[in-house]
Scaffold this motif. Structure first.
Motif, PDB file in Angstrom:
ATOM      1  N   ILE A  16       0.846  -1.201   0.000  1.00 43.55           N
ATOM      2  CA  ILE A  16       0.000   0.000   0.000  1.00 43.55           C
ATOM      3  C   ILE A  16       0.879   1.249   0.000  1.00 43.55           C
ATOM      4  CG2 ILE A  16      -1.630   1.359   1.386  1.00 43.55           C
ATOM      5  CD1 ILE A  16      -2.979  -1.320   2.141  1.00 43.55           C
ATOM      6  N   LEU A  17       1.954   1.240   0.753  1.00 43.12           N
ATOM      7  CA  LEU A  17       2.901   2.356   0.759  1.00 43.12           C
ATOM      8  C   LEU A  17       3.456   2.591  -0.647  1.00 43.12           C
ATOM      9  CD1 LEU A  17       4.798   4.445   2.170  1.00 43.12           C
ATOM     10  CD2 LEU A  17       6.372   2.542   2.517  1.00 43.12           C
ATOM     11  N   ILE A  18       3.825   1.525  -1.320  1.00 46.59           N
ATOM     12  CA  ILE A  18       4.381   1.638  -2.677  1.00 46.59           C
ATOM     13  C   ILE A  18       3.320   2.177  -3.634  1.00 46.59           C
ATOM     14  CG2 ILE A  18       5.272   0.309  -4.633  1.00 46.59           C
ATOM     15  CD1 ILE A  18       6.629  -1.521  -2.438  1.00 46.59           C
ATOM     16  N   TYR A  19       2.095   1.651  -3.556  1.00 49.34           N
ATOM     17  CA  TYR A  19       0.991   2.142  -4.394  1.00 49.34           C
ATOM     18  C   TYR A  19       0.750   3.633  -4.147  1.00 49.34           C
ATOM     19  CZ  TYR A  19      -3.927   3.058  -5.541  1.00 49.34           C
ATOM     20  OH  TYR A  19      -5.086   3.624  -6.007  1.00 49.34           O
ATOM     21  N   ASN A  20       0.616   4.013  -2.878  1.00 50.64           N
ATOM     22  CA  ASN A  20       0.364   5.419  -2.546  1.00 50.64           C
ATOM     23  C   ASN A  20       1.497   6.307  -3.027  1.00 50.64           C
ATOM     24  OD1 ASN A  20      -2.085   4.831  -1.367  1.00 50.64           O
ATOM     25  ND2 ASN A  20      -1.346   4.958   0.736  1.00 50.64           N
ATOM     26  N   SER A  21       2.714   5.835  -2.881  1.00 51.95           N
ATOM     27  CA  SER A  21       3.872   6.619  -3.326  1.00 51.95           C
ATOM     28  C   SER A  21       3.831   6.818  -4.829  1.00 51.95           C
ATOM     29  CB  SER A  21       5.170   5.929  -2.914  1.00 51.95           C
ATOM     30  OG  SER A  21       5.289   5.896  -1.515  1.00 51.95           O
ATOM     31  N   PHE A  22       3.565   5.756  -5.571  1.00 55.08           N
ATOM     32  CA  PHE A  22       3.484   5.871  -7.024  1.00 55.08           C
ATOM     33  C   PHE A  22       2.353   6.816  -7.441  1.00 55.08           C
ATOM     34  CE2 PHE A  22       1.299   4.723 -10.918  1.00 55.08           C
ATOM     35  CZ  PHE A  22       2.308   4.948 -11.841  1.00 55.08           C
ATOM     36  N   MET A  23       1.171   6.562  -6.916  1.00 52.03           N
ATOM     37  CA  MET A  23       0.012   7.351  -7.328  1.00 52.03           C
ATOM     38  C   MET A  23       0.194   8.834  -7.021  1.00 52.03           C
ATOM     39  SD  MET A  23      -2.284   5.349  -8.767  1.00 52.03           S
ATOM     40  CE  MET A  23      -3.964   5.893  -8.488  1.00 52.03           C
ATOM     41  N   SER A  24       0.671   9.139  -5.829  1.00 52.14           N
ATOM     42  CA  SER A  24       0.769  10.537  -5.412  1.00 52.14           C
ATOM     43  C   SER A  24       1.927  11.279  -6.070  1.00 52.14           C
ATOM     44  CB  SER A  24       0.884  10.632  -3.889  1.00 52.14           C
ATOM     45  OG  SER A  24       2.085  10.058  -3.424  1.00 52.14           O
ATOM     46  N   LYS A  25       2.871  10.553  -6.625  1.00 52.44           N
ATOM     47  CA  LYS A  25       4.028  11.206  -7.250  1.00 52.44           C
ATOM     48  C   LYS A  25       4.010  11.135  -8.772  1.00 52.44           C
ATOM     49  CE  LYS A  25       6.964  10.555  -3.241  1.00 52.44           C
ATOM     50  NZ  LYS A  25       6.056   9.832  -2.338  1.00 52.44           N
ATOM     51  N   ARG A  26       2.967  10.562  -9.355  1.00 56.32           N
ATOM     52  CA  ARG A  26       2.889  10.457 -10.816  1.00 56.32           C
ATOM     53  C   ARG A  26       2.955  11.850 -11.424  1.00 56.32           C
ATOM     54  NH1 ARG A  26       4.271   8.367 -15.154  1.00 56.32           N
ATOM     55  NH2 ARG A  26       2.701   7.800 -16.690  1.00 56.32           N
ATOM     56  N   GLY A  27       3.881  12.009 -12.359  1.00 55.66           N
ATOM     57  CA  GLY A  27       4.099  13.304 -12.999  1.00 55.66           C
ATOM     58  C   GLY A  27       5.349  13.996 -12.501  1.00 55.66           C
ATOM     59  N   TRP A  28       5.862  13.572 -11.372  1.00 61.37           N
ATOM     60  CA  TRP A  28       7.073  14.176 -10.795  1.00 61.37           C
ATOM     61  C   TRP A  28       8.272  13.306 -11.150  1.00 61.37           C
ATOM     62  CZ3 TRP A  28      10.149  12.476  -6.443  1.00 61.37           C
ATOM     63  CH2 TRP A  28      11.091  13.421  -6.025  1.00 61.37           C
ATOM     64  N   ARG A  29       9.164  13.864 -11.926  1.00 63.05           N
ATOM     65  CA  ARG A  29      10.388  13.179 -12.345  1.00 63.05           C
ATOM     66  C   ARG A  29      10.097  11.845 -13.031  1.00 63.05           C
ATOM     67  NH1 ARG A  29      14.836  14.316  -7.565  1.00 63.05           N
ATOM     68  NH2 ARG A  29      14.824  16.568  -7.834  1.00 63.05           N
ATOM     69  N   ASP A  30       9.136  11.866 -13.963  1.00 62.65           N
ATOM     70  CA  ASP A  30       8.849  10.670 -14.754  1.00 62.65           C
ATOM     71  C   ASP A  30       8.515  11.088 -16.187  1.00 62.65           C
ATOM     72  OD1 ASP A  30       6.140  11.467 -14.752  1.00 62.65           O
ATOM     73  OD2 ASP A  30       5.556  10.025 -13.237  1.00 62.65           O
ATOM     74  N   ASP A  31       7.909  10.204 -16.936  1.00 66.34           N
ATOM     75  CA  ASP A  31       7.643  10.482 -18.348  1.00 66.34           C
ATOM     76  C   ASP A  31       6.585  11.558 -18.583  1.00 66.34           C
ATOM     77  OD1 ASP A  31       5.830   8.514 -17.256  1.00 66.34           O
ATOM     78  OD2 ASP A  31       5.163   8.066 -19.294  1.00 66.34           O
ATOM     79  N   GLU A  32       5.902  12.021 -17.552  1.00 73.29           N
ATOM     80  CA  GLU A  32       4.911  13.091 -17.704  1.00 73.29           C
ATOM     81  C   GLU A  32       5.465  14.469 -17.358  1.00 73.29           C
ATOM     82  OE1 GLU A  32       1.357  12.184 -15.509  1.00 73.29           O
ATOM     83  OE2 GLU A  32       0.751  10.671 -16.953  1.00 73.29           O
ATOM     84  N   THR A  33       6.661  14.517 -16.806  1.00 72.38           N
ATOM     85  CA  THR A  33       7.215  15.762 -16.269  1.00 72.38           C
ATOM     86  C   THR A  33       7.378  16.861 -17.314  1.00 72.38           C
ATOM     87  OG1 THR A  33       8.371  14.534 -14.542  1.00 72.38           O
ATOM     88  CG2 THR A  33       9.172  16.762 -15.012  1.00 72.38           C
ATOM     89  N   ASP A  34       7.977  16.532 -18.431  1.00 75.04           N
ATOM     90  CA  ASP A  34       8.355  17.566 -19.396  1.00 75.04           C
ATOM     91  C   ASP A  34       7.234  18.029 -20.313  1.00 75.04           C
ATOM     92  OD1 ASP A  34      10.959  17.697 -18.418  1.00 75.04           O
ATOM     93  OD2 ASP A  34      11.649  16.108 -19.769  1.00 75.04           O
ATOM     94  N   GLU A  35       6.238  17.187 -20.549  1.00 74.97           N
ATOM     95  CA  GLU A  35       5.174  17.579 -21.466  1.00 74.97           C
ATOM     96  C   GLU A  35       3.800  17.630 -20.796  1.00 74.97           C
ATOM     97  OE1 GLU A  35       5.290  15.335 -25.100  1.00 74.97           O
ATOM     98  OE2 GLU A  35       7.440  15.651 -25.325  1.00 74.97           O
ATOM     99  N   PHE A  36       3.358  16.513 -20.237  1.00 77.47           N
ATOM    100  CA  PHE A  36       1.994  16.438 -19.717  1.00 77.47           C
ATOM    101  C   PHE A  36       1.733  17.456 -18.613  1.00 77.47           C
ATOM    102  CE2 PHE A  36      -1.244  14.834 -16.797  1.00 77.47           C
ATOM    103  CZ  PHE A  36      -2.305  14.698 -17.667  1.00 77.47           C
TER     104      PHE A  36
END
Length: 150
Positions: A90-110
């Protein structure tokens, strides 16, 4: 855009971020009050990720929600018929979900494109998908993410 009845991304059900939001969107759609741009994402995006994470179908979750079950009852069903994550998972899921867009493939465009699309100020504070959703729906404040982890 403020939509009556939709819960925030950080609201927890059984410790999971987002699950309550997914259930609330189903209820609001059933009332005919969900905007079209939300309808096209039902069962996809974070809804889809959440259901895949729990190894259940979105359609089954939808049926349970529409039958009048509370969020926790629906989640309990998911655990019984799909996957029951450990506290660490659950910690891993929450971490992924809440940080989506930060320093990943969505950062520069989305993220920058969505900030512009929503007409928000790009001052470097909106870093994640959750930030954008919460800001667009009028709930966001700078330490929201921090408070969600308490």
């Amino acid at each position: 855009m403020k939509i009556e009845g939709i819960k925030g991304c950080y609201e927890k059900t059984g410790g999971l971020f987002y699950f309550a939001r997914m259930c609330s969107k189903i209820r609001v759609q059933a009332q005919g009050k969900l905007p079209a741009e939300y309808v096209e994402w039902l069962g996809k995006g974070f809804d889809g990720r959440t259901c895949r994470y729990l190894s259940v179908s979105y359609e089954e979750v939808k049926k349970l929600v529409l039958s009048g079950k509370a969020d926790q009852e629906v989640l309990d069903w998911c655990y019984a018929h799909g996957r029951r994550p450990t506290d660490e998972q659950i910690l891993i899921y929450n971490s992924f979900m809440s940080k989506r867009g930060w320093r990943d493939d969505e950062t520069d465009e989305f993220i920058p494109e969505t900030i512009k699309k929503y007409g928000l100020k790009d001052n470097g504070q909106l870093l994640t998908d959750f930030d954008l959703i919460e800001m667009d729906e009028g709930r966001w404040y700078p330490d929201m993410w921090r408070d969600a982890w308490k």
